[in-house]
Design an enzyme around this catalytic site. Structure first.
Site: not given
Ligand code: ADP
Length: 159
Positions: A17, A41, A90, A128
């Site tokens: 992130h 959630k 990703r 996450s």
């Molecule tokens: P959501 O539940 O909306 O997917 P996340 O917090 O998991 O929320 O992710 C928020 C954003 O960050 C999404 O666009 C996700 O693809 C991106 N993201 C999460 N982890 C990574 C990573 N390791 N590299 C690049 N982008 C990421």
């Protein structure tokens, strides 16, 4: 002004992130990180904790704001007058879901554009959920999250 929203759950914020946040903040005038409060959630960290983590981690970036939201992303985007949604990509597994969401949002509000930023290779498989799973079993998440998040995980999971 070129304003963008980077939405997500950030439960918790990972280095993946942060990578997207740093890169996005360099290409837009103002970046709003939207932290989603999703009633369906049960997150590990409360909405206030997730917002505070991001505020702490981005205090040296001057064109950023951290705001929580619930409901439709596109409504939040319009409420802050942004025209761009930033999402991180990703592996290909992200693609179908992200593409579907981008197209749906375009049907709802055609003038808002979704911009995908590809992850840096070292964060390709970082999420996450993976971080939470490793931390729950006492594994070392040092390479995956900022130091403050590592400490927050320790406190939360009592490990
Ligand atoms: P959501 O539940 O909306 O997917 P996340 O917090 O998991 O929320 O992710 C928020 C954003 O960050 C999404 O666009 C996700 O693809 C991106 N993201 C999460 N982890 C990574 C990573 N390791 N590299 C690049 N982008 C990421």
């Amino acid at each position: 002004m070129n304003k963008a929203v980077y939405p997500g759950s950030f439960d918790p914020t990972t280095n993946g992130h942060m990578d997207i946040i740093f890169r996005a903040s360099r290409i837009v005038d103002k970046l709003i990180v939207g932290v989603l409060q999703n009633p369906s959630k049960t997150p590990l960290f409360s909405i206030d904790e997730r917002v505070n983590h991001l505020k702490m981690l981005t205090q040296n970036i001057n064109n950023i704001e951290i705001i929580s939201f619930s409901g439709l992303l596109i409504d939040f985007v319009q409420s802050v007058n942004a025209k761009v949604v930033i999402r991180g990509l990703r592996a290909v597994t992200d693609f179908e879901y992200e593409f579907q969401m981008a197209l749906t949002n375009r049907i709802l509000v055609p003038e808002v554009e979704t911009l995908f930023i590809s992850t840096s290779t070292q964060f390709l498989f970082l999420s996450s959920s993976v971080v939470k799973e490793i931390a729950m079993f006492g594994g070392n998440v040092e390479a995956m999250v900022p130091a403050q998040i590592k400490e927050a995980l320790k406190d939360k999971l009592d490990i």
